[in-house]
Design a protein around this motif. Structure first.
Motif, short mmCIF file in Angstrom:
data_model
loop_
_atom_site.label_atom_id
_atom_site.label_comp_id
_atom_site.label_asym_id
_atom_site.label_seq_id
_atom_site.Cartn_x
_atom_site.Cartn_y
_atom_site.Cartn_z
N UNK A 83 0.98 -1.21 -0.10
CA UNK A 83 -0.01 0.07 -0.15
C UNK A 83 1.06 1.17 0.08
N UNK A 84 0.73 1.94 -1.03
CA UNK A 84 1.55 3.36 -1.21
C UNK A 84 1.11 4.52 -0.57
N UNK A 85 -0.20 4.83 -0.86
CA UNK A 85 -0.84 6.15 -0.43
C UNK A 85 -1.96 5.82 0.17
N UNK A 86 -2.52 6.54 1.27
CA UNK A 86 -3.44 6.53 2.21
C UNK A 86 -4.30 7.78 2.20
N UNK A 92 -6.56 2.76 1.77
CA UNK A 92 -5.52 3.12 0.83
C UNK A 92 -6.01 3.31 -0.46
N UNK A 93 -5.25 4.52 -1.03
CA UNK A 93 -5.55 4.85 -2.31
C UNK A 93 -4.93 4.42 -3.48
N UNK A 94 -3.52 4.05 -3.17
CA UNK A 94 -2.68 3.60 -4.31
C UNK A 94 -1.90 2.37 -3.73
N UNK A 95 -1.94 1.40 -4.54
CA UNK A 95 -1.04 0.14 -4.17
C UNK A 95 -0.14 -0.36 -5.39
N UNK A 121 1.49 -0.86 -10.50
CA UNK A 121 0.67 -0.16 -9.61
C UNK A 121 -0.73 0.02 -10.06
N UNK A 122 -1.62 0.27 -8.99
CA UNK A 122 -2.77 0.44 -9.49
C UNK A 122 -3.70 1.40 -8.39
N UNK A 123 -4.78 2.19 -8.65
CA UNK A 123 -5.69 3.00 -8.09
C UNK A 123 -6.40 2.20 -7.18
N UNK A 124 -6.86 2.40 -5.83
CA UNK A 124 -7.63 1.45 -5.24
C UNK A 124 -9.05 2.25 -5.63
N UNK A 125 -10.09 1.43 -6.16
CA UNK A 125 -11.40 1.85 -6.31
C UNK A 125 -12.03 2.08 -5.02
N UNK A 133 -10.89 -6.91 -7.48
CA UNK A 133 -10.55 -6.84 -9.06
C UNK A 133 -9.19 -6.15 -9.42
N UNK A 134 -9.11 -5.06 -8.83
CA UNK A 134 -7.97 -4.40 -9.13
C UNK A 134 -6.59 -5.14 -8.65
N UNK A 135 -6.67 -5.75 -7.66
CA UNK A 135 -5.41 -6.53 -7.12
C UNK A 135 -5.13 -7.59 -8.20
N UNK A 136 -6.16 -8.34 -8.67
CA UNK A 136 -6.09 -9.41 -9.43
C UNK A 136 -5.73 -9.09 -10.79
N UNK A 137 -6.29 -7.79 -11.46
CA UNK A 137 -5.75 -7.39 -12.67
C UNK A 137 -4.08 -6.90 -12.46
#
Length: 161
Positions: A83-86, A92-95, A121-125, A133-137
């Motif tokens: 988790x990068x940003x909160x 979490x907002x960015x992972x 990386x991905x933005x946490x919806x 789904x974002x983690x899997x992708x």
């Protein structure tokens, strides 16, 4: 009468083709499928490992220039979520997914080893299950990138030999 004639014609053509040694290209030979090439990729544990193995099979399907013997590729996969940003509320907002693949390609006279890292990386919806789904992708993307980098690293090592 037409159906009987068609069945007899089909049976006769089948026996004549098998007598000449004909075998369909995609049919199993002796219950086994034809070898996909010189590189066998061992199983890798977990969902991400399965995705990595499938991506490696695709990347290495054409083989490696200079490789002339049967080899086995073993990969130890280590993938983790960071988790990068909160947000102010602590969510979490960015992972990102960081994946490391330590590989060893061994054969009778071949021994190639290496280690490759990738990060995606991905933005946490905001939706409750959107994070899954974002983690899997992101994990799938990381495994495809890791497979490409492993294949490129192997090709570079064979080119410098």
């Amino acid at each position: 009468m037409k159906h009987l004639f068609a069945a007899l014609l089909l049976a006769a053509s089948g026996t004549s083709l098998s007598a000449c040694g004909f075998q369909p290209v995609y049919a199993p030979a002796d219950g086994k499928y034809a070898d996909a090439g010189l590189i066998e990729v061992d199983d890798i544990q977990g969902r991400a490992g399965h995705m990595l193995r499938q991506a490696l099979l695709q990347e290495l399907a054409l083989g490696v220039p200079g490789l002339t013997e049967q080899v086995t590729l073993k990969v130890d996969l280590n993938d983790q979520l960071s988790r990068l940003a909160f947000q102010p509320d602590g969510a979490a907002s960015r992972s990102s997914v960081l994946a490391t693949g330590v590989y060893a390609m061994t054969g009778e006279t071949v021994s190639v080893t290496g280690s490759v890292n990738v990060e995606t990386g991905f933005l946490v919806p905001d939706s409750p299950f959107g994070d899954i789904a974002a983690q899997t992708s992101a994990s799938d993307r990381a495994m495809r990138m890791l497979a490409k980098r492993i294949a490129d690293d192997i090709r570079l090592k064979f080119a410098s030999q």
